[in-house]
Scaffold this motif. Structure first.
Motif, PDB file in Angstrom:
ATOM      1  N   PHE A  72       0.828  -1.203   0.000  1.00 17.55           N
ATOM      2  CA  PHE A  72       0.000   0.000   0.000  1.00 17.55           C
ATOM      3  C   PHE A  72       0.861   1.251   0.000  1.00 17.55           C
ATOM      4  O   PHE A  72       0.607   2.189  -0.757  1.00 17.55           O
ATOM      5  N   GLU A  73       1.872   1.267   0.850  1.00 17.22           N
ATOM      6  CA  GLU A  73       2.736   2.450   0.947  1.00 17.22           C
ATOM      7  C   GLU A  73       3.552   2.666  -0.319  1.00 17.22           C
ATOM      8  O   GLU A  73       3.833   3.800  -0.698  1.00 17.22           O
ATOM      9  N   TYR A  87       2.763   1.499  -3.581  1.00 16.27           N
ATOM     10  CA  TYR A  87       2.027   1.597  -4.833  1.00 16.27           C
ATOM     11  C   TYR A  87       0.757   2.438  -4.764  1.00 16.27           C
ATOM     12  O   TYR A  87       0.500   3.268  -5.615  1.00 16.27           O
ATOM     13  N   VAL A  88      -0.058   2.215  -3.763  1.00 13.44           N
ATOM     14  CA  VAL A  88      -1.367   2.867  -3.712  1.00 13.44           C
ATOM     15  C   VAL A  88      -1.255   4.290  -3.177  1.00 13.44           C
ATOM     16  O   VAL A  88      -1.852   5.218  -3.748  1.00 13.44           O
ATOM     17  N   HIS A  89      -0.515   4.483  -2.123  1.00 16.80           N
ATOM     18  CA  HIS A  89      -0.411   5.803  -1.503  1.00 16.80           C
ATOM     19  C   HIS A  89       0.142   6.866  -2.464  1.00 16.80           C
ATOM     20  O   HIS A  89      -0.414   7.971  -2.523  1.00 16.80           O
ATOM     21  N   LEU A  92      -0.161   6.918  -5.694  1.00 15.53           N
ATOM     22  CA  LEU A  92      -1.214   7.164  -6.683  1.00 15.53           C
ATOM     23  C   LEU A  92      -2.305   8.062  -6.118  1.00 15.53           C
ATOM     24  O   LEU A  92      -2.812   8.954  -6.801  1.00 15.53           O
ATOM     25  N   LEU A  93      -2.653   7.847  -4.864  1.00 15.63           N
ATOM     26  CA  LEU A  93      -3.662   8.697  -4.236  1.00 15.63           C
ATOM     27  C   LEU A  93      -3.152  10.116  -4.051  1.00 15.63           C
ATOM     28  O   LEU A  93      -3.879  11.088  -4.230  1.00 15.63           O
TER      29      LEU A  93
END
Length: 60
Positions: free
Chosen positions: A46-47, A49-51, A53-54
């Motif tokens: 999450f840290e 890849y996703v964070h 992007l957000l």
């Protein structure tokens, strides 16, 4: 202090392991450890890849 943090982080995996394995079983802590590793890997993913992007979506 570190042991307190470690215990707090392992509460959720041990509760989840309790749903699938009896607390008296030898494999209980092995299952709890595996679930804890999955949680750590999901947090890292999450840290990484996703964070970002957000965060990029909020800037633009």
């Amino acid at each position: 202090m570190i042991s307190l943090i470690a215990r707090a982080l392992l509460i959720v995996p041990s509760l989840i392991a309790g749903w699938f394995v009896s607390h008296d079983d030898v494999a209980y802590w092995i299952v709890a450890f595996a679930i804890g590793l999955v949680f750590i890997l999901l947090t890292i993913a999450f840290e990484l890849y996703v964070h970002p992007l957000l965060r990029r979506g909020r800037e633009g």
